[in-house]
Design a protein around this motif. Structure first.
Motif, PDB file in Angstrom:
ATOM      1  N   TRP A 157     112.317  44.501 -28.365  1.00 48.70           N
ATOM      2  CA  TRP A 157     111.208  43.808 -29.020  1.00 48.70           C
ATOM      3  C   TRP A 157     110.118  43.440 -28.011  1.00 48.70           C
ATOM      4  O   TRP A 157     108.928  43.613 -28.271  1.00 48.70           O
ATOM      5  N   GLN A 158     110.519  42.926 -26.874  1.00 51.85           N
ATOM      6  CA  GLN A 158     109.558  42.554 -25.837  1.00 51.85           C
ATOM      7  C   GLN A 158     108.800  43.784 -25.335  1.00 51.85           C
ATOM      8  O   GLN A 158     107.582  43.733 -25.089  1.00 51.85           O
ATOM      9  N   GLU A 159     109.508  44.871 -25.184  1.00 55.46           N
ATOM     10  CA  GLU A 159     108.862  46.103 -24.729  1.00 55.46           C
ATOM     11  C   GLU A 159     107.874  46.620 -25.774  1.00 55.46           C
ATOM     12  O   GLU A 159     106.793  47.125 -25.429  1.00 55.46           O
ATOM     13  N   GLU A 198     103.842  47.264 -25.222  1.00 55.11           N
ATOM     14  CA  GLU A 198     103.245  48.573 -25.509  1.00 55.11           C
ATOM     15  C   GLU A 198     102.160  48.462 -26.576  1.00 55.11           C
ATOM     16  O   GLU A 198     101.091  49.096 -26.463  1.00 55.11           O
ATOM     17  N   SER A 199     102.410  47.641 -27.610  1.00 58.23           N
ATOM     18  CA  SER A 199     101.429  47.487 -28.677  1.00 58.23           C
ATOM     19  C   SER A 199     100.162  46.785 -28.177  1.00 58.23           C
ATOM     20  O   SER A 199      99.045  47.115 -28.603  1.00 58.23           O
ATOM     21  N   GLU A 200     100.310  45.832 -27.267  1.00 60.19           N
ATOM     22  CA  GLU A 200      99.147  45.171 -26.691  1.00 60.19           C
ATOM     23  C   GLU A 200      98.334  46.150 -25.851  1.00 60.19           C
ATOM     24  O   GLU A 200      97.091  46.159 -25.902  1.00 60.19           O
ATOM     25  N   GLN A 201      99.007  46.984 -25.090  1.00 62.58           N
ATOM     26  CA  GLN A 201      98.310  47.983 -24.263  1.00 62.58           C
ATOM     27  C   GLN A 201      97.537  48.971 -25.124  1.00 62.58           C
ATOM     28  O   GLN A 201      96.432  49.396 -24.765  1.00 62.58           O
ATOM     29  N   ASN A 202      98.093  49.311 -26.271  1.00 64.84           N
ATOM     30  CA  ASN A 202      97.448  50.272 -27.172  1.00 64.84           C
ATOM     31  C   ASN A 202      96.404  49.636 -28.091  1.00 64.84           C
ATOM     32  O   ASN A 202      95.774  50.331 -28.903  1.00 64.84           O
ATOM     33  N   GLY A 203      96.255  48.323 -28.005  1.00 64.84           N
ATOM     34  CA  GLY A 203      95.273  47.629 -28.830  1.00 64.84           C
ATOM     35  C   GLY A 203      95.717  47.359 -30.251  1.00 64.84           C
ATOM     36  O   GLY A 203      94.900  46.959 -31.089  1.00 64.84           O
ATOM     37  N   HIS A 204      96.998  47.537 -30.548  1.00 62.06           N
ATOM     38  CA  HIS A 204      97.514  47.291 -31.903  1.00 62.06           C
ATOM     39  C   HIS A 204      97.957  45.846 -32.106  1.00 62.06           C
ATOM     40  O   HIS A 204      98.184  45.416 -33.244  1.00 62.06           O
TER      41      HIS A 204
END
Length: 339
Positions: free
Chosen positions: A10-12, A16-22
Protein backbone atom coordinates in the motif's frame (compact mmCIF):
# COMPACT_ATOMS: atom_id res chain seq x y z
CA UNK A 1 -10.44 -10.52 -9.95
CA UNK A 2 -9.31 -10.40 -6.31
CA UNK A 3 -6.14 -8.51 -5.47
CA UNK A 4 -3.96 -9.24 -2.44
CA UNK A 5 -2.03 -6.40 -0.79
CA UNK A 6 0.05 -5.84 2.33
CA UNK A 7 0.64 -2.55 4.17
CA UNK A 8 4.05 -2.40 2.54
CA UNK A 9 2.45 -2.77 -0.90
CA UNK A 10 0.00 0.00 0.00
CA UNK A 11 2.79 2.42 0.89
CA UNK A 12 4.57 1.65 -2.36
CA UNK A 13 1.34 2.24 -4.31
CA UNK A 14 0.94 5.67 -2.68
CA UNK A 15 4.49 6.64 -3.56
CA UNK A 16 4.09 5.49 -7.18
CA UNK A 17 0.70 7.17 -7.57
CA UNK A 18 2.07 10.47 -6.24
CA UNK A 19 4.99 10.31 -8.68
CA UNK A 20 2.58 9.71 -11.56
CA UNK A 21 0.33 12.59 -10.49
CA UNK A 22 -2.66 10.34 -9.70
CA UNK A 23 -2.57 11.05 -5.96
CA UNK A 24 -1.57 13.96 -3.77
CA UNK A 25 -0.25 14.50 -0.27
CA UNK A 26 -0.79 17.82 1.47
CA UNK A 27 0.14 18.85 5.00
CA UNK A 28 -1.05 22.16 6.44
CA UNK A 29 -0.95 23.03 10.11
CA UNK A 30 -2.51 20.25 12.16
CA UNK A 31 -4.08 18.51 9.09
CA UNK A 32 -2.68 16.05 6.58
CA UNK A 33 -4.73 15.12 3.50
CA UNK A 34 -4.05 12.25 1.09
CA UNK A 35 -6.35 11.68 -1.85
CA UNK A 36 -6.46 10.34 -5.37
CA UNK A 37 -6.52 7.13 -7.39
CA UNK A 38 -4.10 4.42 -6.40
CA UNK A 39 -3.38 2.98 -9.87
CA UNK A 40 -5.87 0.15 -10.44
CA UNK A 41 -6.66 -0.46 -6.79
CA UNK A 42 -8.86 2.26 -5.25
CA UNK A 43 -10.14 5.81 -5.02
CA UNK A 44 -9.03 7.11 -1.64
CA UNK A 45 -9.50 10.15 0.59
CA UNK A 46 -8.02 10.46 4.06
CA UNK A 47 -7.75 13.51 6.31
CA UNK A 48 -5.72 13.16 9.53
CA UNK A 49 -5.94 15.88 12.20
CA UNK A 50 -3.59 16.00 15.19
CA UNK A 51 -5.73 17.51 17.95
CA UNK A 52 -3.70 17.34 21.16
CA UNK A 53 -1.07 15.14 22.80
CA UNK A 54 -2.20 11.56 22.43
CA UNK A 55 -5.31 12.26 20.35
CA UNK A 56 -5.90 12.47 16.60
CA UNK A 57 -8.88 12.02 14.30
CA UNK A 58 -9.20 10.89 10.70
CA UNK A 59 -11.96 10.91 8.12
CA UNK A 60 -11.42 8.02 5.73
CA UNK A 61 -13.24 7.25 2.48
CA UNK A 62 -12.44 4.34 0.18
CA UNK A 63 -13.80 2.63 -2.94
CA UNK A 64 -11.93 -0.38 -4.32
CA UNK A 65 -11.88 -1.13 -8.04
CA UNK A 66 -11.57 -4.90 -7.55
CA UNK A 67 -12.25 -7.23 -4.65
CA UNK A 68 -9.32 -6.95 -2.27
CA UNK A 69 -7.69 -9.00 0.47
CA UNK A 70 -5.57 -6.71 2.61
CA UNK A 71 -2.97 -8.28 4.93
CA UNK A 72 -1.87 -5.88 7.66
CA UNK A 73 1.83 -6.28 8.40
CA UNK A 74 2.77 -2.93 10.00
CA UNK A 75 1.83 -2.52 13.66
CA UNK A 76 1.49 0.36 16.14
CA UNK A 77 2.06 -1.01 19.63
CA UNK A 78 0.85 2.09 21.47
CA UNK A 79 -2.34 2.69 19.50
CA UNK A 80 -5.82 2.43 20.90
CA UNK A 81 -8.62 3.31 18.50
CA UNK A 82 -12.32 4.02 18.13
CA UNK A 83 -13.66 3.42 14.62
CA UNK A 84 -17.15 4.60 13.60
CA UNK A 85 -18.63 3.19 10.38
CA UNK A 86 -20.64 5.65 8.29
CA UNK A 87 -21.06 3.64 5.07
CA UNK A 88 -19.94 0.38 3.48
CA UNK A 89 -18.84 -2.92 5.01
CA UNK A 90 -15.59 -4.79 5.57
CA UNK A 91 -14.90 -8.24 7.00
CA UNK A 92 -11.87 -8.50 9.26
CA UNK A 93 -10.11 -11.33 11.08
CA UNK A 94 -7.72 -10.43 13.88
CA UNK A 95 -5.68 -13.60 14.04
CA UNK A 96 -5.56 -15.06 17.53
CA UNK A 97 -7.95 -12.39 18.85
CA UNK A 98 -11.25 -12.63 16.92
CA UNK A 99 -12.90 -14.72 14.26
CA UNK A 100 -14.07 -13.00 11.08
CA UNK A 101 -16.25 -10.04 12.04
CA UNK A 102 -18.37 -7.79 9.83
CA UNK A 103 -17.91 -4.08 10.44
CA UNK A 104 -20.96 -2.26 9.13
CA UNK A 105 -22.94 0.99 9.28
CA UNK A 106 -24.37 1.72 12.70
CA UNK A 107 -21.59 -0.06 14.54
CA UNK A 108 -18.31 1.09 15.99
CA UNK A 109 -15.43 -0.69 17.63
CA UNK A 110 -12.74 -0.03 20.20
CA UNK A 111 -9.45 -1.82 19.76
CA UNK A 112 -5.84 -2.31 20.60
CA UNK A 113 -4.29 -4.71 18.14
CA UNK A 114 -0.62 -4.44 19.20
CA UNK A 115 1.19 -7.15 17.25
CA UNK A 116 -2.01 -8.86 16.11
CA UNK A 117 -1.97 -9.71 12.41
CA UNK A 118 -5.11 -8.69 10.46
CA UNK A 119 -6.66 -9.87 7.23
CA UNK A 120 -9.37 -7.69 5.65
CA UNK A 121 -11.80 -8.55 2.83
CA UNK A 122 -13.15 -5.65 0.76
CA UNK A 123 -15.79 -5.74 -2.02
CA UNK A 124 -15.33 -3.85 -5.28
CA UNK A 125 -17.49 -0.77 -5.94
CA UNK A 126 -18.72 -0.38 -2.37
CA UNK A 127 -18.17 3.09 -0.96
CA UNK A 128 -16.70 2.86 2.50
CA UNK A 129 -16.32 5.71 4.99
CA UNK A 130 -15.50 5.97 8.66
CA UNK A 131 -14.29 8.34 11.36
CA UNK A 132 -11.40 7.03 13.41
CA UNK A 133 -10.02 8.30 16.73
CA UNK A 134 -6.47 7.33 17.63
CA UNK A 135 -5.62 7.49 21.34
CA UNK A 136 -2.16 7.13 22.89
CA UNK A 137 -3.16 6.48 26.52
CA UNK A 138 -0.08 7.57 28.44
CA UNK A 139 -0.06 10.93 26.67
CA UNK A 140 -3.80 11.56 26.55
CA UNK A 141 -4.52 10.65 30.19
CA UNK A 142 -1.29 11.96 31.74
CA UNK A 143 -3.02 14.81 33.61
CA UNK A 144 -5.68 12.55 35.16
CA UNK A 145 -5.53 11.60 38.84
CA UNK A 146 -5.64 8.03 40.14
CA UNK A 147 -9.26 8.29 41.24
CA UNK A 148 -10.27 9.55 37.79
CA UNK A 149 -8.31 6.78 36.08
CA UNK A 150 -10.33 4.23 38.07
CA UNK A 151 -13.32 5.22 35.96
CA UNK A 152 -11.85 4.51 32.50
CA UNK A 153 -11.91 1.06 30.86
CA UNK A 154 -9.42 -1.39 32.31
CA UNK A 155 -7.46 -1.83 29.05
CA UNK A 156 -6.69 1.90 28.92
CA UNK A 157 -6.07 2.16 32.64
CA UNK A 158 -3.46 -0.59 32.56
CA UNK A 159 -1.68 1.14 29.69
CA UNK A 160 -1.64 4.48 31.54
CA UNK A 161 -0.68 3.29 35.01
CA UNK A 162 1.82 0.51 34.36
CA UNK A 163 2.47 0.47 30.64
CA UNK A 164 0.75 -2.89 30.14
CA UNK A 165 -0.82 -3.00 26.70
CA UNK A 166 -3.08 -5.99 26.05
CA UNK A 167 -4.75 -6.59 22.66
CA UNK A 168 -8.53 -6.39 22.66
CA UNK A 169 -11.48 -5.75 20.35
CA UNK A 170 -15.01 -4.75 21.27
CA UNK A 171 -17.96 -3.67 19.11
CA UNK A 172 -20.71 -1.27 20.15
CA UNK A 173 -23.77 0.46 18.75
CA UNK A 174 -23.56 4.00 17.40
CA UNK A 175 -26.15 5.80 19.50
CA UNK A 176 -28.23 8.79 18.43
CA UNK A 177 -25.95 11.05 20.47
CA UNK A 178 -22.91 9.60 18.72
CA UNK A 179 -24.48 10.14 15.28
CA UNK A 180 -25.04 13.78 16.14
CA UNK A 181 -21.38 14.23 17.10
CA UNK A 182 -20.18 12.39 13.97
CA UNK A 183 -22.30 14.70 11.80
CA UNK A 184 -20.81 17.70 13.61
CA UNK A 185 -17.33 16.47 12.72
CA UNK A 186 -18.20 16.01 9.04
CA UNK A 187 -19.87 19.45 8.86
CA UNK A 188 -17.31 21.36 10.93
CA UNK A 189 -17.95 25.07 10.13
CA UNK A 190 -14.54 26.38 11.27
CA UNK A 191 -11.00 26.68 9.96
CA UNK A 192 -7.58 26.94 11.55
CA UNK A 193 -7.32 27.04 15.33
CA UNK A 194 -11.08 27.08 15.87
CA UNK A 195 -11.44 23.96 13.71
CA UNK A 196 -8.82 22.16 15.74
CA UNK A 197 -10.49 23.14 19.02
CA UNK A 198 -13.94 22.18 17.70
CA UNK A 199 -12.79 18.77 16.45
CA UNK A 200 -11.03 18.12 19.75
CA UNK A 201 -14.21 18.86 21.70
CA UNK A 202 -16.23 16.51 19.46
CA UNK A 203 -13.61 13.76 19.68
CA UNK A 204 -13.59 13.95 23.48
CA UNK A 205 -17.39 13.78 23.49
CA UNK A 206 -17.24 10.57 21.43
CA UNK A 207 -14.75 9.09 23.90
CA UNK A 208 -17.04 10.09 26.78
CA UNK A 209 -20.07 8.46 25.11
CA UNK A 210 -18.00 5.33 24.50
CA UNK A 211 -17.01 5.17 28.18
CA UNK A 212 -20.67 5.65 29.14
CA UNK A 213 -21.71 2.75 26.92
CA UNK A 214 -19.09 0.48 28.47
CA UNK A 215 -20.13 1.50 31.98
CA UNK A 216 -23.81 0.80 31.26
CA UNK A 217 -22.89 -2.59 29.80
CA UNK A 218 -20.88 -3.48 32.89
CA UNK A 219 -23.80 -2.56 35.12
CA UNK A 220 -26.12 -4.78 33.04
CA UNK A 221 -23.67 -7.68 33.14
CA UNK A 222 -22.67 -7.48 36.79
CA UNK A 223 -24.20 -6.67 40.14
CA UNK A 224 -22.80 -6.52 43.63
CA UNK A 225 -24.83 -8.95 45.75
CA UNK A 226 -25.27 -6.90 48.92
CA UNK A 227 -26.58 -9.90 50.84
CA UNK A 228 -23.61 -12.07 49.89
CA UNK A 229 -21.64 -12.05 53.13
CA UNK A 230 -18.59 -13.61 51.51
CA UNK A 231 -18.30 -10.68 49.10
CA UNK A 232 -18.75 -8.20 51.94
CA UNK A 233 -15.95 -9.97 53.82
CA UNK A 234 -13.73 -9.58 50.76
CA UNK A 235 -14.45 -5.84 50.66
CA UNK A 236 -13.39 -5.48 54.30
CA UNK A 237 -10.33 -7.61 53.61
CA UNK A 238 -9.43 -5.29 50.73
CA UNK A 239 -9.75 -2.29 53.06
CA UNK A 240 -7.35 -3.88 55.57
CA UNK A 241 -4.81 -4.60 52.84
CA UNK A 242 -4.97 -0.96 51.70
CA UNK A 243 -4.55 0.42 55.21
CA UNK A 244 -1.70 -1.97 55.90
CA UNK A 245 0.25 -0.70 52.89
CA UNK A 246 -0.03 3.08 53.09
CA UNK A 247 3.41 3.70 51.61
CA UNK A 248 2.99 1.36 48.66
CA UNK A 249 -0.65 0.28 48.22
CA UNK A 250 -1.55 -2.28 45.52
CA UNK A 251 -3.39 -1.25 42.39
CA UNK A 252 -7.10 -2.01 42.24
CA UNK A 253 -6.39 -4.86 39.83
CA UNK A 254 -3.87 -6.45 42.23
CA UNK A 255 -6.10 -5.76 45.23
CA UNK A 256 -9.05 -7.48 43.59
CA UNK A 257 -6.84 -10.44 42.74
CA UNK A 258 -5.57 -10.69 46.33
CA UNK A 259 -9.06 -10.88 47.83
CA UNK A 260 -10.52 -13.08 45.10
CA UNK A 261 -13.10 -10.72 43.60
CA UNK A 262 -13.35 -9.08 40.18
CA UNK A 263 -12.39 -5.43 39.88
CA UNK A 264 -15.89 -4.21 39.06
CA UNK A 265 -17.35 -5.84 42.17
CA UNK A 266 -14.52 -4.43 44.27
CA UNK A 267 -15.11 -0.86 43.08
CA UNK A 268 -18.88 -1.01 43.34
CA UNK A 269 -18.82 -2.96 46.59
CA UNK A 270 -16.38 -0.53 48.20
CA UNK A 271 -18.75 2.34 47.46
CA UNK A 272 -21.72 0.41 48.82
CA UNK A 273 -19.96 -0.63 52.04
CA UNK A 274 -17.92 2.51 52.76
CA UNK A 275 -19.72 5.19 50.76
CA UNK A 276 -16.72 6.19 48.67
CA UNK A 277 -14.13 4.80 46.26
CA UNK A 278 -11.17 2.75 47.48
CA UNK A 279 -8.78 5.52 46.40
CA UNK A 280 -10.73 8.23 48.24
CA UNK A 281 -11.03 6.07 51.35
CA UNK A 282 -7.27 5.51 51.35
CA UNK A 283 -6.61 9.21 50.74
CA UNK A 284 -8.80 10.27 53.68
CA UNK A 285 -7.31 7.64 55.96
CA UNK A 286 -3.78 8.81 55.12
CA UNK A 287 -4.69 12.37 56.10
CA UNK A 288 -6.38 11.31 59.34
CA UNK A 289 -3.33 9.19 60.21
CA UNK A 290 -1.05 12.13 59.40
CA UNK A 291 -3.10 14.36 61.69
CA UNK A 292 -2.62 11.88 64.55
CA UNK A 293 1.14 11.64 63.98
CA UNK A 294 1.54 15.42 63.85
CA UNK A 295 -0.39 15.75 67.09
CA UNK A 296 1.97 13.28 68.78
CA UNK A 297 4.93 15.42 67.71
CA UNK A 298 7.45 12.58 67.50
CA UNK A 299 8.17 12.99 63.77
CA UNK A 300 9.08 15.79 61.39
CA UNK A 301 6.51 16.85 58.78
CA UNK A 302 8.50 15.22 55.96
CA UNK A 303 8.65 11.96 57.90
CA UNK A 304 4.91 12.03 58.56
CA UNK A 305 4.17 12.65 54.87
CA UNK A 306 6.36 9.70 53.85
CA UNK A 307 4.98 7.43 56.56
CA UNK A 308 1.40 7.82 55.37
CA UNK A 309 2.29 7.45 51.67
CA UNK A 310 2.81 10.96 50.26
CA UNK A 311 5.95 11.27 48.12
CA UNK A 312 5.56 15.01 47.66
CA UNK A 313 5.56 17.33 50.69
CA UNK A 314 3.87 20.09 48.68
CA UNK A 315 1.02 17.78 47.62
CA UNK A 316 0.71 16.51 51.20
CA UNK A 317 0.45 20.10 52.48
CA UNK A 318 -2.15 20.97 49.85
CA UNK A 319 -4.29 17.90 50.60
CA UNK A 320 -3.97 18.40 54.38
CA UNK A 321 -5.03 22.06 54.17
CA UNK A 322 -7.96 21.18 51.90
CA UNK A 323 -9.27 18.66 54.42
CA UNK A 324 -8.49 20.35 57.76
CA UNK A 325 -8.21 24.06 56.94
CA UNK A 326 -4.59 24.33 58.15
CA UNK A 327 -1.37 23.26 56.52
CA UNK A 328 0.70 20.60 58.39
CA UNK A 329 3.16 23.13 59.81
CA UNK A 330 0.36 25.29 61.23
CA UNK A 331 -1.35 22.25 62.71
CA UNK A 332 1.93 21.04 64.23
CA UNK A 333 2.66 24.46 65.75
CA UNK A 334 -0.85 24.72 67.12
CA UNK A 335 -0.36 21.50 69.10
CA UNK A 336 3.24 22.18 70.08
CA UNK A 337 3.44 25.89 70.80
CA UNK A 338 6.49 25.42 72.93
CA UNK A 339 8.38 24.29 69.84
Amino acid sequence: MTKILTDTDWQELWAESEQNGHASFQSKGFETIRKGKLLDVSHTYECWSELRNGLSISIHQEEFIDDLVWVRDIFDKSQFGLSFFLSGKVRIERHGLTDKTDEIVGRYYSECNCDIKETEWWKAGEKFSRIYLKIEPQEFFQSFGEEELEQIPISLRQAVMNGKVQPYYQQGEITQQMWKVLCNILKCPYQGLMKRMYLESQAIELITLHFQQIQEQEIRNHSFPGKNLRDVERIYQAKEILLGNLENPPSLIDLARQVGINEFKLKRGFRQVFGTSAFKYLHNYRLEKAKQLLALGDMKIEEVAFRVGFDSRSYFALAFRKKFGLNPKQYFQHHHKSL
